[in-house]
Design a protein around this motif. Structure first.
Motif, PDB file in Angstrom:
ATOM      1  N   ALA A  34      -0.860   4.350 -75.039  1.00 41.30           N
ATOM      2  CA  ALA A  34      -0.270   5.430 -75.273  1.00 41.30           C
ATOM      3  C   ALA A  34      -0.640   5.900 -76.663  1.00 41.30           C
ATOM      4  N   SER A  35      -0.564   6.774 -77.631  1.00 40.63           N
ATOM      5  CA  SER A  35      -1.087   7.188 -78.794  1.00 40.63           C
ATOM      6  C   SER A  35      -0.203   8.583 -79.042  1.00 40.63           C
ATOM      7  N   ASP A  36      -0.146   8.814 -80.360  1.00 42.81           N
ATOM      8  CA  ASP A  36       0.570   9.821 -80.825  1.00 42.81           C
ATOM      9  C   ASP A  36       0.337  11.059 -80.172  1.00 42.81           C
ATOM     10  N   ALA A  37      -1.013  11.370 -79.682  1.00 41.79           N
ATOM     11  CA  ALA A  37      -1.510  12.308 -79.003  1.00 41.79           C
ATOM     12  C   ALA A  37      -0.899  12.732 -77.708  1.00 41.79           C
ATOM     13  N   ASP A  38      -0.593  11.585 -76.997  1.00 45.20           N
ATOM     14  CA  ASP A  38       0.158  11.657 -75.499  1.00 45.20           C
ATOM     15  C   ASP A  38       1.550  12.150 -75.793  1.00 45.20           C
ATOM     16  N   THR A  39       2.263  11.765 -76.663  1.00 43.32           N
ATOM     17  CA  THR A  39       3.584  11.990 -76.902  1.00 43.32           C
ATOM     18  C   THR A  39       3.869  13.335 -77.505  1.00 43.32           C
ATOM     19  N   THR A  40       3.004  14.025 -78.113  1.00 45.98           N
ATOM     20  CA  THR A  40       2.891  15.044 -79.049  1.00 45.98           C
ATOM     21  C   THR A  40       2.656  16.186 -77.901  1.00 45.98           C
ATOM     22  N   VAL A  41       1.596  15.986 -77.065  1.00 43.88           N
ATOM     23  CA  VAL A  41       1.069  17.116 -75.960  1.00 43.88           C
ATOM     24  C   VAL A  41       2.470  17.066 -74.950  1.00 43.88           C
ATOM     25  N   GLU A  42       3.004  15.898 -74.728  1.00 43.08           N
ATOM     26  CA  GLU A  42       4.164  16.128 -73.611  1.00 43.08           C
ATOM     27  C   GLU A  42       5.309  16.646 -74.047  1.00 43.08           C
ATOM     28  N   ARG A  43       5.659  16.651 -75.499  1.00 46.14           N
ATOM     29  CA  ARG A  43       6.722  17.283 -75.904  1.00 46.14           C
ATOM     30  C   ARG A  43       6.540  18.725 -75.947  1.00 46.14           C
ATOM     31  N   PHE A  44       5.201  19.206 -76.484  1.00 44.59           N
ATOM     32  CA  PHE A  44       4.686  20.215 -76.386  1.00 44.59           C
ATOM     33  C   PHE A  44       5.179  20.899 -74.936  1.00 44.59           C
ATOM     34  N   VAL A  45       4.751  20.421 -73.941  1.00 44.76           N
ATOM     35  CA  VAL A  45       4.580  20.955 -72.545  1.00 44.76           C
ATOM     36  C   VAL A  45       5.956  20.988 -71.911  1.00 44.76           C
ATOM     37  N   ARG A  46       6.819  20.089 -72.323  1.00 40.12           N
ATOM     38  CA  ARG A  46       8.209  20.035 -72.137  1.00 40.12           C
ATOM     39  C   ARG A  46       8.978  21.278 -72.911  1.00 40.12           C
ATOM     40  N   ASP A  47       8.801  21.235 -74.048  1.00 41.64           N
ATOM     41  CA  ASP A  47       9.375  22.493 -74.682  1.00 41.64           C
ATOM     42  C   ASP A  47       8.979  23.843 -73.968  1.00 41.64           C
ATOM     43  N   GLU A  48       7.643  23.874 -73.509  1.00 36.70           N
ATOM     44  CA  GLU A  48       7.282  25.458 -73.090  1.00 36.70           C
ATOM     45  C   GLU A  48       8.051  25.402 -71.505  1.00 36.70           C
ATOM     46  N   ILE A  49       7.950  24.369 -70.947  1.00 35.57           N
ATOM     47  CA  ILE A  49       8.664  24.606 -69.522  1.00 35.57           C
ATOM     48  C   ILE A  49      10.245  24.922 -69.815  1.00 35.57           C
ATOM     49  N   ASP A  50      10.884  24.336 -70.776  1.00 38.20           N
ATOM     50  CA  ASP A  50      12.193  24.590 -70.981  1.00 38.20           C
ATOM     51  C   ASP A  50      12.625  26.078 -71.606  1.00 38.20           C
ATOM     52  N   THR A  51      11.668  26.609 -72.147  1.00 36.74           N
ATOM     53  CA  THR A  51      11.639  28.120 -72.724  1.00 36.74           C
ATOM     54  C   THR A  51      11.438  28.977 -71.620  1.00 36.74           C
ATOM     55  N   HIS A  52      10.449  28.544 -70.512  1.00 33.19           N
ATOM     56  CA  HIS A  52      10.136  29.701 -69.477  1.00 33.19           C
ATOM     57  C   HIS A  52      10.880  29.259 -68.204  1.00 33.19           C
ATOM     58  N   PHE A  53      11.186  27.995 -68.067  1.00 32.67           N
ATOM     59  CA  PHE A  53      12.015  27.701 -66.797  1.00 32.67           C
ATOM     60  C   PHE A  53      13.100  26.777 -67.235  1.00 32.67           C
ATOM     61  N   PRO A  54      14.153  27.492 -68.076  1.00 37.36           N
ATOM     62  CA  PRO A  54      15.043  26.496 -68.506  1.00 37.36           C
ATOM     63  C   PRO A  54      16.081  25.836 -67.525  1.00 37.36           C
ATOM     64  N   GLY A  55      16.221  24.789 -67.662  1.00 33.63           N
ATOM     65  CA  GLY A  55      17.154  23.825 -66.900  1.00 33.63           C
ATOM     66  C   GLY A  55      16.222  23.041 -65.800  1.00 33.63           C
ATOM     67  N   GLU A  56      15.108  23.365 -65.652  1.00 32.24           N
ATOM     68  CA  GLU A  56      14.530  22.687 -64.474  1.00 32.24           C
ATOM     69  C   GLU A  56      14.114  21.446 -64.827  1.00 32.24           C
ATOM     70  N   ALA A  57      13.813  20.430 -63.690  1.00 30.66           N
ATOM     71  CA  ALA A  57      13.662  18.856 -64.208  1.00 30.66           C
ATOM     72  C   ALA A  57      12.215  18.769 -64.690  1.00 30.66           C
ATOM     73  N   VAL A  58      12.005  17.968 -65.310  1.00 26.31           N
ATOM     74  CA  VAL A  58      10.803  17.570 -65.787  1.00 26.31           C
ATOM     75  C   VAL A  58      10.464  16.039 -65.674  1.00 26.31           C
ATOM     76  N   VAL A  59       9.438  15.585 -65.160  1.00 29.97           N
ATOM     77  CA  VAL A  59       9.025  14.103 -65.397  1.00 29.97           C
ATOM     78  C   VAL A  59       7.825  13.912 -65.864  1.00 29.97           C
TER      79      VAL A  59
END
Length: 273
Positions: free
Chosen positions: A43-68
């Motif tokens: 894994a690299s810094d790129a992996d974790t940065t991209v995943e955090r971004f995607v999670r934040d976007e999901i939480d913004t538009h679909f709050p409370g939904e599960a993410v794996v």
């Protein structure tokens, strides 16, 4: 009632924005800090940065939904978003363009939305159950202009015994199929959906590697044979055309020690809600 079209559009936006971030890291990959997760697994810094971004976007538009996600974890439940921030990290780090950013949505344990962005190829493939298969936002049908050129793709990972993958490759070659490998499930399954190869096989992989690709392949008209709900460890995935699955099926079943039809076997019609 779940609005699948809205979630499909959201997934496309997520992988394209996430892909933009990953592409910037890709151009400066020599400067990345990497983490060794296991045999041939990085894994690299790129992996974790991209995943955090995607999670934040999901939480913004679909709050409370599960993410794996691959890097930041989460608990899989019947309805959840599944994120692979960079599938094919090894390819990414070595400078190969064969890697992707994948997002899927699972409803009642079945992947029903899938989107994959290939930033280095400037390509986005996406699909939704009953909504069709899309390339760069345009709905397409899977086409194979030279069907006599028979190619199957086989994945690889440290958990899958070399003897089993080698046996499958040998059988396919014996039956006059060329065999290729990409070291990236999202490439193998996306290319199968697009018609670049006839199918893809891998055992002991992870759901985030294949969930989006399952939707793509199903909507493209391929057979999807997946076991991810009954196994204690790893996901077993085979997708392909009817001729390929007819040839590979008997050995694939034997290698698993059980019948493929007993698993989460889905055709396009069976998976549409």
């Amino acid at each position: 009632m779940i609005d699948l079209y809205a979630r499909l559009q959201a997934a496309i936006t997520l992988v394209e924005k996430g892909g933009d971030i990953a592409r910037r890291y890709f151009s400066e990959r020599e400067q990345l800090t990497t983490t060794y997760k296991g045999l041939m697994d990085f894994a690299s810094d790129a992996d974790t940065t991209v995943e955090r971004f995607v999670r934040d976007e999901i939480d913004t538009h679909f709050p409370g939904e599960a993410v794996v996600g691959e890097e930041l974890g989460g608990e899989l439940c019947a309805h959840a978003w599944v994120v692979d921030p960079i599938d094919g990290t090894g390819n990414f780090l070595r400078g190969s363009p064969l890697w992707g950013v994948a997002v899927a949505y699972i409803a009642d344990t079945i992947p029903v939305i899938g989107a994959i962005r290939y930033p280095a190829l400037d390509m986005t493939v996406a699909a939704g159950a009953g909504l069709g298969f899309f390339l760069n936002g345009v709905q397409i049908e899977r086409k194979v202009p030279f069907p006599d050129v028979r190619i199957a793709a086989i994945g690889t990972n440290p958990m899958w015994a070399t003897t089993q993958s080698a046996a499958l490759e040998a059988e396919l070659k014996r039956r006059r199929w060329s065999v290729t490998g990409y070291r990236c499930a999202t490439i193998g399954m996306g290319f199968a959906a697009l018609g670049h190869v006839d199918g893809y096989f891998e055992d002991y992989t992870n759901l985030w590697d294949v969930a989006a690709g399952m939707v793509l392949c199903r909507e493209a008209g391929l057979i999807v044979d997946a076991d991810y709900t009954t196994r204690r460890r790893g996901v077993r995935i085979a997708v392909g055309t009817e001729p390929l699955m007819r040839v590979a099926g008997p050995l694939w079943s034997k290698l698993s020690g059980e019948c493929c039809d007993g698993h989460a076997y889905m055709s396009k019609s069976e998976a549409n809600p």
